[in-house]
Design a protein around this motif. Structure first.
Motif, PDB file in Angstrom:
ATOM      1  N   GLU A  85      23.302  77.614 -51.061  1.00  0.00           N
ATOM      2  CA  GLU A  85      22.577  76.810 -50.038  1.00  0.00           C
ATOM      3  C   GLU A  85      21.157  77.151 -49.829  1.00  0.00           C
ATOM      4  OE1 GLU A  85      22.807  76.098 -45.016  1.00  0.00           O
ATOM      5  OE2 GLU A  85      24.276  77.255 -45.759  1.00  0.00           O
ATOM      6  N   TYR A  86      20.044  76.360 -49.904  1.00  0.00           N
ATOM      7  CA  TYR A  86      18.959  76.757 -49.469  1.00  0.00           C
ATOM      8  C   TYR A  86      18.367  76.125 -48.234  1.00  0.00           C
ATOM      9  CZ  TYR A  86      18.652  77.514 -54.517  1.00  0.00           C
ATOM     10  OH  TYR A  86      18.755  77.769 -55.907  1.00  0.00           O
ATOM     11  N   ALA A  87      18.326  76.977 -47.247  1.00  0.00           N
ATOM     12  CA  ALA A  87      18.111  76.479 -45.636  1.00  0.00           C
ATOM     13  C   ALA A  87      17.010  77.400 -44.900  1.00  0.00           C
ATOM     14  CB  ALA A  87      19.432  76.687 -45.158  1.00  0.00           C
ATOM     15  N   ASP A  88      16.619  76.620 -43.871  1.00  0.00           N
ATOM     16  CA  ASP A  88      15.548  77.071 -42.950  1.00  0.00           C
ATOM     17  C   ASP A  88      16.413  77.545 -41.655  1.00  0.00           C
ATOM     18  OD1 ASP A  88      13.617  77.009 -41.069  1.00  0.00           O
ATOM     19  OD2 ASP A  88      12.166  76.653 -42.574  1.00  0.00           O
ATOM     20  N   PHE A  93      19.286  70.379 -39.370  1.00  0.00           N
ATOM     21  CA  PHE A  93      20.502  69.839 -40.284  1.00  0.00           C
ATOM     22  C   PHE A  93      21.302  71.084 -40.759  1.00  0.00           C
ATOM     23  CE2 PHE A  93      17.632  66.529 -39.982  1.00  0.00           C
ATOM     24  CZ  PHE A  93      18.464  65.260 -39.716  1.00  0.00           C
ATOM     25  N   CYS A  94      20.367  72.057 -40.965  1.00  0.00           N
ATOM     26  CA  CYS A  94      21.249  73.375 -41.612  1.00  0.00           C
ATOM     27  C   CYS A  94      22.192  74.089 -40.545  1.00  0.00           C
ATOM     28  CB  CYS A  94      20.033  74.513 -42.094  1.00  0.00           C
ATOM     29  SG  CYS A  94      18.825  73.851 -43.171  1.00  0.00           S
ATOM     30  N   GLY A  95      21.821  73.961 -39.336  1.00  0.00           N
ATOM     31  CA  GLY A  95      22.585  74.203 -38.363  1.00  0.00           C
ATOM     32  C   GLY A  95      23.743  73.581 -38.062  1.00  0.00           C
ATOM     33  N   GLN A  96      23.861  72.471 -38.474  1.00  0.00           N
ATOM     34  CA  GLN A  96      24.727  71.498 -38.170  1.00  0.00           C
ATOM     35  C   GLN A  96      25.809  71.737 -39.242  1.00  0.00           C
ATOM     36  OE1 GLN A  96      23.917  67.187 -38.970  1.00  0.00           O
ATOM     37  NE2 GLN A  96      24.416  66.844 -36.841  1.00  0.00           N
ATOM     38  N   PHE A  97      25.136  72.087 -40.531  1.00  0.00           N
ATOM     39  CA  PHE A  97      26.165  72.419 -41.667  1.00  0.00           C
ATOM     40  C   PHE A  97      26.854  73.690 -41.287  1.00  0.00           C
ATOM     41  CE2 PHE A  97      26.989  75.143 -45.172  1.00  0.00           C
ATOM     42  CZ  PHE A  97      27.803  74.159 -46.229  1.00  0.00           C
ATOM     43  N   THR A  98      26.320  74.566 -40.741  1.00  0.00           N
ATOM     44  CA  THR A  98      26.906  75.763 -40.314  1.00  0.00           C
ATOM     45  C   THR A  98      28.061  76.042 -39.378  1.00  0.00           C
ATOM     46  OG1 THR A  98      24.749  77.176 -41.115  1.00  0.00           O
ATOM     47  CG2 THR A  98      26.273  78.319 -39.444  1.00  0.00           C
ATOM     48  N   ARG A  99      27.666  74.996 -38.274  1.00  0.00           N
ATOM     49  CA  ARG A  99      28.597  74.856 -37.347  1.00  0.00           C
ATOM     50  C   ARG A  99      29.834  73.974 -37.663  1.00  0.00           C
ATOM     51  NH1 ARG A  99      23.544  74.540 -34.510  1.00  0.00           N
ATOM     52  NH2 ARG A  99      23.811  71.867 -34.450  1.00  0.00           N
ATOM     53  N   ILE A 117      30.251  80.838 -51.538  1.00  0.00           N
ATOM     54  CA  ILE A 117      29.239  80.134 -50.862  1.00  0.00           C
ATOM     55  C   ILE A 117      28.121  81.355 -50.934  1.00  0.00           C
ATOM     56  CG2 ILE A 117      27.904  79.340 -48.780  1.00  0.00           C
ATOM     57  CD1 ILE A 117      30.829  78.455 -48.028  1.00  0.00           C
ATOM     58  N   GLU A 118      26.807  81.105 -51.258  1.00  0.00           N
ATOM     59  CA  GLU A 118      25.842  82.088 -51.758  1.00  0.00           C
ATOM     60  C   GLU A 118      24.605  81.375 -50.600  1.00  0.00           C
ATOM     61  OE1 GLU A 118      26.660  84.049 -55.829  1.00  0.00           O
ATOM     62  OE2 GLU A 118      24.833  83.091 -55.520  1.00  0.00           O
ATOM     63  N   TRP A 119      23.716  82.267 -50.003  1.00  0.00           N
ATOM     64  CA  TRP A 119      22.793  81.813 -49.269  1.00  0.00           C
ATOM     65  C   TRP A 119      21.493  82.211 -49.856  1.00  0.00           C
ATOM     66  CZ3 TRP A 119      21.416  79.453 -44.816  1.00  0.00           C
ATOM     67  CH2 TRP A 119      20.359  79.672 -44.182  1.00  0.00           C
ATOM     68  N   PRO A 213      18.661  70.866 -45.405  1.00  0.00           N
ATOM     69  CA  PRO A 213      19.307  71.931 -46.493  1.00  0.00           C
ATOM     70  C   PRO A 213      19.358  71.136 -47.901  1.00  0.00           C
ATOM     71  CG  PRO A 213      21.063  70.762 -45.040  1.00  0.00           C
ATOM     72  CD  PRO A 213      19.667  70.378 -44.494  1.00  0.00           C
ATOM     73  N   ALA A 214      19.462  71.931 -48.713  1.00  0.00           N
ATOM     74  CA  ALA A 214      19.753  71.665 -50.249  1.00  0.00           C
ATOM     75  C   ALA A 214      21.010  72.546 -50.685  1.00  0.00           C
ATOM     76  CB  ALA A 214      18.549  71.758 -51.020  1.00  0.00           C
ATOM     77  N   PHE A 215      21.583  71.946 -51.519  1.00  0.00           N
ATOM     78  CA  PHE A 215      22.995  72.590 -52.006  1.00  0.00           C
ATOM     79  C   PHE A 215      23.061  72.555 -53.562  1.00  0.00           C
ATOM     80  CE2 PHE A 215      23.722  71.024 -47.602  1.00  0.00           C
ATOM     81  CZ  PHE A 215      24.053  72.157 -46.838  1.00  0.00           C
TER      82      PHE A 215
END
Length: 248
Positions: A85-88, A93-99, A117-119, A213-215
């Motif tokens: 996962e490439y995120a800010d 939207f990144c927060g949405q994925f995490t939650r 899963i690698e950050w 986010p990009a995965f």
């Protein structure tokens, strides 16, 4: 330069040439809202015949680090499927994925040994994004990356409003039970933290990550806020592919 470094350079060149355009084209697709109800998980057999990865996917899959004990990863280093996962930290939207999405993926696939899963930090919204990325690195040095990560994303914060000032980041570290807050402060502003964030961001830039986010799932790009079903389908297909080839 060592032979392993030579191989990694060759891989990165392949990735830049072969995959940058592909990711840029994919970025034009519409974002879909993340699904809140979990979708029923299909078995690998139900995902159809094992697919053959493209040369681009094969090259991108080499970006998985698979480091034993990596504090910025969840799951077995030898898991057959790796999601990068490439995120800010200022990306809603990144927060949405995490939650909403990641906990279900952990329960279904990481805990079962199927998924890792690698950050990767990919700060694109300015200085506060960079500060939050360094703070996540600092928390990881004390084994509390996941806890800090979830704390930062627990709510959407107004962008570049001071939410990620040093004192606010220390308060989040306290909530995440980072044990040594004095060390956290030092690590947060260290050259090592800056270098780690720059390295992650350079990797994403080199492969043409257009936004967050990009995965990558075994090298297969997924962009934007996608529903759980998109991740489930892709992970199931990749698990079936590795099972079909006898890869553990």
């Amino acid at each position: 330069m060592s032979s392993s470094a030579d191989r990694r350079l060759i891989v990165m060149i392949m990735v830049v040439v072969a995959c940058g355009l592909a990711l840029a084209v994919l970025s034009t697709s519409n974002r879909k809202p993340a699904a809140s109800p979990p979708a029923p998980a299909a078995s690998p057999a139900a995902s159809g015949p094992a697919r053959t990865p493209s040369p681009q996917e094969e090259a991108l899959s080499q970006l998985a680090r698979r480091k034993d004990g990596d504090p910025f990863a969840a799951g077995r280093p030898d898991a057959p499927v790796v999601l990068i996962e490439y995120a800010d930290y200022q990306c809603p939207f990144c927060g949405q994925f995490t939650r909403d999405i990641e906990p279900e993926l952990i329960k279904r696939y990481v805990d079962a040994g199927t998924l890792r899963i690698e950050w990767r930090n990919f700060p694109i919204f300015g200085k506060e994004s960079e500060a939050a990325a360094r703070a996540a690195y600092a928390a990881g040095l004390q084994g509390r990356f996941r806890q800090f990560h979830r704390e930062v994303y627990s709510v959407d914060r107004k962008r570049n409003s001071g939410a990620f000032a040093d004192d606010k980041l220390v308060a989040m570290a306290r909530e995440a039970d980072v044990p040594d807050l004095a060390r956290f402060r030092r690590d947060l502003n260290s050259e090592a933290a800056r270098d780690a964030v720059v390295a992650d961001q350079a990797e994403g830039t080199q492969i043409g990550v257009p936004s967050t986010p990009a995965f990558l799932v075994n090298g297969r790009p997924i962009l934007g806020a996608q529903p759980l079903e998109t991740f489930v389908e892709t992970i199931e297909q990749e698990a079936a592919k590795t099972a079909g080839t006898g890869t553990s």
